[in-house]
Enzyme design. Structure first.
Site, PDB file in Angstrom:
ATOM      1  N   LYS A 107      58.224   1.402   5.658  1.00  0.00           N
ATOM      2  CA  LYS A 107      56.781   1.616   5.811  1.00  0.00           C
ATOM      3  C   LYS A 107      56.010   1.203   4.558  1.00  0.00           C
ATOM      4  O   LYS A 107      54.805   1.015   4.609  1.00  0.00           O
ATOM      5  CB  LYS A 107      56.485   3.069   6.174  1.00  0.00           C
ATOM      6  CG  LYS A 107      56.931   3.411   7.598  1.00  0.00           C
ATOM      7  CD  LYS A 107      56.502   4.810   8.013  1.00  0.00           C
ATOM      8  CE  LYS A 107      56.870   5.101   9.459  1.00  0.00           C
ATOM      9  NZ  LYS A 107      58.327   5.365   9.632  1.00  0.00           N
TER      10      LYS A 107
HETATM   11  C1  LIG Z   1      58.984   5.145  10.860  1.00  0.00           C
HETATM   12  C2  LIG Z   1      60.474   5.013  10.828  1.00  0.00           C
HETATM   13  C3  LIG Z   1      61.225   4.491  11.920  1.00  0.00           C
HETATM   14  C4  LIG Z   1      60.584   4.123  13.227  1.00  0.00           C
HETATM   15  O1  LIG Z   1      59.791   2.967  13.136  1.00  0.00           O
HETATM   16  P1  LIG Z   1      58.734   2.641  14.289  1.00  0.00           P
HETATM   17  O2  LIG Z   1      57.968   1.486  13.789  1.00  0.00           O
HETATM   18  O3  LIG Z   1      57.905   3.880  14.450  1.00  0.00           O
HETATM   19  O4  LIG Z   1      59.514   2.331  15.518  1.00  0.00           O
HETATM   20  C5  LIG Z   1      62.593   4.334  11.778  1.00  0.00           C
HETATM   21  N1  LIG Z   1      63.216   4.700  10.638  1.00  0.00           N
HETATM   22  C6  LIG Z   1      62.549   5.205   9.580  1.00  0.00           C
HETATM   23  C7  LIG Z   1      63.317   5.602   8.374  1.00  0.00           C
HETATM   24  C8  LIG Z   1      61.159   5.377   9.633  1.00  0.00           C
HETATM   25  O5  LIG Z   1      60.513   5.909   8.572  1.00  0.00           O
END
Ligand SMILES: *Cc1c(COP(=O)(O)O)cnc(C)c1O
Length: 450
Positions: A107
């Site tokens: 993210k």
């Molecule tokens: C947010 C997140 C996900 C999921 O990603 P999406 O884009 O919501 O499908 C998977 N793994 C981790 C560690 C995350 O922080």
């Protein structure tokens, strides 16, 4: 470039409107009106290009009409101040490690890009206020120079957004989190920063934090007083930049001559990450097929099997960033493929794993190969191990560093997790939270006074 809403009721929006609003007025998700295919020469030369160079080409296809080349280049290069290496795990399975950013999860890419894009727009307003109305310089310039980002978090989003926006001029971030309900590691990643980040420790649960943020956006008096925006994960500026690392992963596989039948597996919750991969595919990236790996929250997997999309309340798992009962980006995937279940299930297959299976995979892989997965990556790895053909090369997205889930991971493997220096630095910091009740009046009074 204009952006339309997946619900097709709201008017088209400019990039800036789409980024500042987040969600369209008809509650749909913004989509770019065109997805440009990248030229053959780009793919011919991709193996010799750096992460930043590749990302700039991709960014140019989406944002080049709206942002001058030099500014866009700076935004992209600043965003990607870390690597995303492909690491061989075993057999024909590889890990795309997306945890080398400041908060050790993928993210970071979207949050850092969005922060810099907002900072850019802000600077534009300040500059035009200077030239167009010198007499209003002080007042207009001042107002244009302060955007307040509100974000409610149950843990991970707060850290990526707070660190993504840290030190970006003209922006102040308020992270609202539920007191006593986020892990110590998560909490220190957004409460110790200071500068332009304020953490509000809300005496309530996550839903209270979300309600406070939503009420703030709807309050006329507050919005007349200060500029508010959200850094929600459905924001186009957080979601589209995630396409960058799919191209870079392909380039790394190509360097090794392994790009032939590439299968990409994405541990998925809200489906933003995989959706960016589908955009990359639409731009011409030669990916044979995708796998969406779920935990027990398998709404999308069931949709692939039955053609019926039946959202339901999420259940808690050890891969908690994927505990989503109604994935928001499903609307984007439907839109991308004209709502065709045949097309979607032809390109994407699914998998879903219980906590026991996730733990078993994490433990087995660690002892057999020495590679330490996090609980989310474990879903991705297992789906490839079960679903990959011998002629295919598999790549799963390792979405977070295992140290972010230290207690869970250590309990499963029986070994201590090495905590990266970056995370240790956060843990040594001083908590600077502001206590807040769950009453909107208190929150509003606080924002009016700062
Ligand atoms: C947010 C997140 C996900 C999921 O990603 P999406 O884009 O919501 O499908 C998977 N793994 C981790 C560690 C995350 O922080």
């Amino acid at each position: 470039m204009q952006y339309y809403s997946t619900n097709r009721q709201a008017p088209m929006a400019s990039l800036e409107e789409a980024v500042v609003r987040g969600l369209a007025t008809d509650k749909g998700l913004y989509m770019p009106e065109r997805i440009k295919a990248l030229p053959k020469e780009f793919f011919d030369g991709i193996a010799g290009m750096s992460f930043q160079e590749i990302a700039y080409h991709v960014a140019d296809a989406f944002f080049g009409e709206d942002i001058p080349a030099e500014d866009l280049k700076r935004i992209v290069y600043d965003t990607l101040a870390f690597d995303a290496p492909v690491v061989h795990v075993d057999g024909n399975i590889h890990s795309l490690e997306l945890y080398h950013g400041p908060t050790l999860a993928f993210k970071d890419v979207g949050a850092r890009f969005m922060a810099r894009l907002l900072g850019y727009f802000n600077g534009q307003h300040a500059a035009s206020a200077m030239t167009e109305a010198p007499s209003l310089r002080g007042r207009v310039g001042e107002k244009a120079s302060l955007v307040n980002v509100l974000v409610a978090t149950s843990g991970d989003t707060g850290s990526a957004v707070a660190n993504g926006f840290l030190g970006v001029e003209g922006i102040h971030v308020y992270v609202l989190y539920p007191k006593g309900k986020v892990s110590a590691i998560q909490e220190c990643q957004f409460t110790t920063l200071g500068q332009n980040v304020t953490a509000l420790e809300v005496d309530g649960v996550f839903d209270d934090c979300q309600r406070l943020v939503k009420s703030a956006f709807m309050d006329d008096e507050l919005n007349a007083h200060i500029r508010l925006t959200s850094a929600n994960s459905i924001n186009v500026a957080r979601f589209l930049p995630q396409a960058f690392y799919y191209f870079y992963a392909y380039a790394q596989m190509k360097r090794q001559g392994k790009e032939g039948e590439l299968v990409i597996c994405v541990p998925s919750g809200n489906f933003g990450n995989i959706c960016a991969g589908l955009f990359a595919h639409r731009m011409g990236l030669p990916i044979k097929r995708f796998i969406a790996a779920n935990n027990s929250n398998d709404i999308f997997y069931q949709y692939l099997l039955t053609g019926e999309y039946l959202p339901r309340p999420s259940v808690q798992t050890i891969a908690n960033a994927m505990d989503v009962g109604d994935p928001s980006n499903f609307a984007r995937i439907l839109d991308l493929y004209g709502h065709s279940h045949a097309e979607i299930s032809g390109l994407i297959s699914g998998a879903a794993y219980s906590d026991e299976q996730i733990a078993e995979t994490l433990k087995d892989t660690y002892h057999r190969t020495g590679y330490l997965l996090d609980p989310h990556g474990a879903c991705g790895y297992r789906a490839l191990r079960e679903g990959l053909q011998p002629t295919e090369q598999g790549l799963f997205l390792e979405t977070a560093h295992p140290a972010k889930f230290r207690d869970t991971v250590e309990a499963i493997t029986g070994d201590a997790v090495v905590v990266p220096e970056k995370l240790q630095t956060f843990m040594r910091g001083t908590k600077l939270s502001v206590p807040m009740t769950a009453q909107f009046d208190d929150f509003k009074a606080y924002l009016m006074s700062v």
